[in-house]
Design a protein around this motif. Structure first.
Motif, mmCIF file in Angstrom:
data_model
loop_
_atom_site.group_PDB
_atom_site.id
_atom_site.type_symbol
_atom_site.label_atom_id
_atom_site.label_comp_id
_atom_site.label_asym_id
_atom_site.label_seq_id
_atom_site.Cartn_x
_atom_site.Cartn_y
_atom_site.Cartn_z
ATOM 1 N N ALA A 72 0.820 -1.212 0.000
ATOM 2 C CA ALA A 72 0.000 0.000 0.000
ATOM 3 C C ALA A 72 0.852 1.260 0.000
ATOM 4 N N GLY A 73 2.157 1.093 0.211
ATOM 5 C CA GLY A 73 3.065 2.247 0.206
ATOM 6 C C GLY A 73 2.983 3.078 1.473
ATOM 7 N N ILE A 74 2.569 2.450 2.580
ATOM 8 C CA ILE A 74 2.497 3.168 3.859
ATOM 9 C C ILE A 74 3.825 2.998 4.585
ATOM 10 N N GLU A 75 4.562 4.084 4.711
ATOM 11 C CA GLU A 75 5.894 4.027 5.314
ATOM 12 C C GLU A 75 5.843 4.035 6.840
ATOM 13 N N LYS A 76 4.731 4.448 7.405
ATOM 14 C CA LYS A 76 4.585 4.494 8.862
ATOM 15 C C LYS A 76 4.761 3.082 9.432
ATOM 16 N N ASN A 77 5.544 2.986 10.503
ATOM 17 C CA ASN A 77 5.810 1.687 11.126
ATOM 18 C C ASN A 77 4.665 1.331 12.076
ATOM 19 N N PHE A 78 3.597 0.767 11.529
ATOM 20 C CA PHE A 78 2.440 0.452 12.359
ATOM 21 C C PHE A 78 2.273 -1.052 12.513
ATOM 22 N N THR A 79 1.500 -1.452 13.505
ATOM 23 C CA THR A 79 1.274 -2.857 13.823
ATOM 24 C C THR A 79 -0.208 -3.188 13.688
ATOM 25 N N VAL A 80 -0.549 -4.457 13.932
ATOM 26 C CA VAL A 80 -1.955 -4.862 13.903
ATOM 27 C C VAL A 80 -2.747 -4.058 14.931
ATOM 28 N N HIS A 81 -2.139 -3.816 16.091
ATOM 29 C CA HIS A 81 -2.834 -3.083 17.151
ATOM 30 C C HIS A 81 -3.075 -1.627 16.766
ATOM 31 N N SER A 82 -2.307 -1.125 15.805
ATOM 32 C CA SER A 82 -2.502 0.252 15.340
ATOM 33 C C SER A 82 -3.868 0.432 14.676
ATOM 34 N N ILE A 83 -4.422 -0.648 14.119
ATOM 35 C CA ILE A 83 -5.770 -0.580 13.526
ATOM 36 C C ILE A 83 -6.791 -0.274 14.622
ATOM 37 N N ARG A 84 -6.614 -0.911 15.756
ATOM 38 C CA ARG A 84 -7.485 -0.662 16.914
ATOM 39 C C ARG A 84 -7.296 0.772 17.424
ATOM 40 N N HIS A 85 -6.037 1.225 17.473
ATOM 41 C CA HIS A 85 -5.760 2.607 17.876
ATOM 42 C C HIS A 85 -6.430 3.589 16.915
ATOM 43 N N SER A 86 -6.396 3.265 15.633
ATOM 44 C CA SER A 86 -6.989 4.149 14.622
ATOM 45 C C SER A 86 -8.498 4.252 14.826
ATOM 46 N N PHE A 87 -9.134 3.130 15.082
ATOM 47 C CA PHE A 87 -10.573 3.081 15.360
ATOM 48 C C PHE A 87 -10.929 4.039 16.505
ATOM 49 N N ALA A 88 -10.215 3.918 17.625
ATOM 50 C CA ALA A 88 -10.516 4.733 18.806
ATOM 51 C C ALA A 88 -10.211 6.205 18.569
ATOM 52 N N THR A 89 -9.081 6.477 17.934
ATOM 53 C CA THR A 89 -8.670 7.868 17.689
ATOM 54 C C THR A 89 -9.666 8.585 16.791
ATOM 55 N N HIS A 90 -10.121 7.932 15.729
ATOM 56 C CA HIS A 90 -11.069 8.556 14.801
ATOM 57 C C HIS A 90 -12.425 8.797 15.465
#
Length: 301
Positions: A238-256
């Motif tokens: 996907a060309g995403i350079e950010k070093n994110f993990t599976v748990h980052s998806i959960r963080h994204s959900f809460a942050t948004h």
């Protein structure tokens, strides 16, 4: 020291049957105690089991871990495991006192979790190859993870019966097998239906029966490691350079949710957090977002 090994095995049974900790926590604690055991058997001059757990030994172990350049956060977690182990030994009357409460733990700062912005979420979820069963599966999996804010162990543990399509609700078993129900978004429902009709049937094994929702190429339940591996591969595609993990998806959900004005108590319930203090970290993330907006658009920066 053979009897100490037996105590470690008994401790593992204790935290499984009595404390009812999550499987991941049990594995983590067991590994931490085994590492501590390896350190203890190196102290060949000590033969009395009581002497193995004096505060001086625990302090020396902290220094030993620090010298190995292990992060403070990991040291604190290991000390939590040791503290529970010593509590177990005291209950079993193997030792008289538990000195772990007197140990000075290393200080750890609050680390803000990594999350994806909306554009990055879209890029990632649309990166999967939908001509393959695995791609259809992964798009449904990560869409569901983002839609419901799931932990990787929670999504790996889902069964077909966990999804209530008519009610658009998902039954989830979180830490400590605590049950909760979370709503499923329209897009996640669509991707799940697509996966169940066009993806999962081609992953099912003819010789193995399973109720697991997400399957690997062998027709078995997709593991946490498998999910993590698939994320890394597709994040690169996907060309995403950010070093994110599976748990980052959960963080994204809460942050948004927080960014869009969701109530903190509601987010706590959706995430399955026992304490709201755990959820409050996302208000700090939101503050970071607000600062970025301020710097970008305010004339008197």
């Amino acid at each position: 020291m053979e009897n100490l090994v037996d105590l470690v095995y008994r401790f593992k049974d204790y935290i499984f049957s009595e404390r009812k900790l999550a499987e991941n926590t049990i594995d983590s604690y067991y590994n931490d105690i085994m590492q501590f055991y390896e350190y203890l058997i190196s102290l060949s001059e000590i033969n009395n089991i009581e002497d193995l757990f004096k505060i001086e030994i625990l302090d020396d172990y902290i220094i030993y871990l620090s010298n190995k350049e292990i992060e403070n956060r990991s040291i604190v977690r290991k000390l939590s495991a040791i503290s529970l182990f010593l509590k177990f030994l005291k209950i079993e009357e193997i030792i008289k006192e538990n000195p772990s409460y007197l140990v000075t733990r290393p200080k750890i700062g609050k680390k803000l979790p990594v999350y994806l912005n909306l554009e990055e979420v879209e890029k990632f979820i649309n990166s999967f190859n939908l001509t393959k069963s695995e791609g259809i599966r992964d798009k449904a999996l990560f869409e569901l993870m983002y839609s419901c804010g799931l932990r990787v162990s929670e999504i790996s543990g889902l069964n077909i019966g966990s999804v209530y399509f008519k009610e658009r609700v998902l039954q989830v078993f979180g830490k400590g097998s605590k049950e909760r129900y979370v709503p499923i978004g329209e897009r996640a429902i669509t991707e799940l239906e697509n996966y169940l009709s066009k993806g999962r049937p081609f992953l099912v094994s003819k010789t193995k029966k399973t109720e697991a929702l997400f399957l690997n190429f062998r027709g078995e339940r997709l593991t946490r490691k498998g999910i993590w591996k698939n994320l890394k591969i597709n994040a690169k595609l996907a060309g995403i350079e950010k070093n994110f993990t599976v748990h980052s998806i959960r963080h994204s959900f809460a942050t948004h949710l927080i960014q869009n004005g969701a109530d903190l108590r509601g987010v706590q319930s959706l995430l399955g957090h026992k304490n709201i203090s755990t959820t409050e970290i996302y208000t700090h993330l939101d503050l970071t977002y607000i600062k970025e907006i301020y710097q970008k658009f305010h004339s008197h920066k």
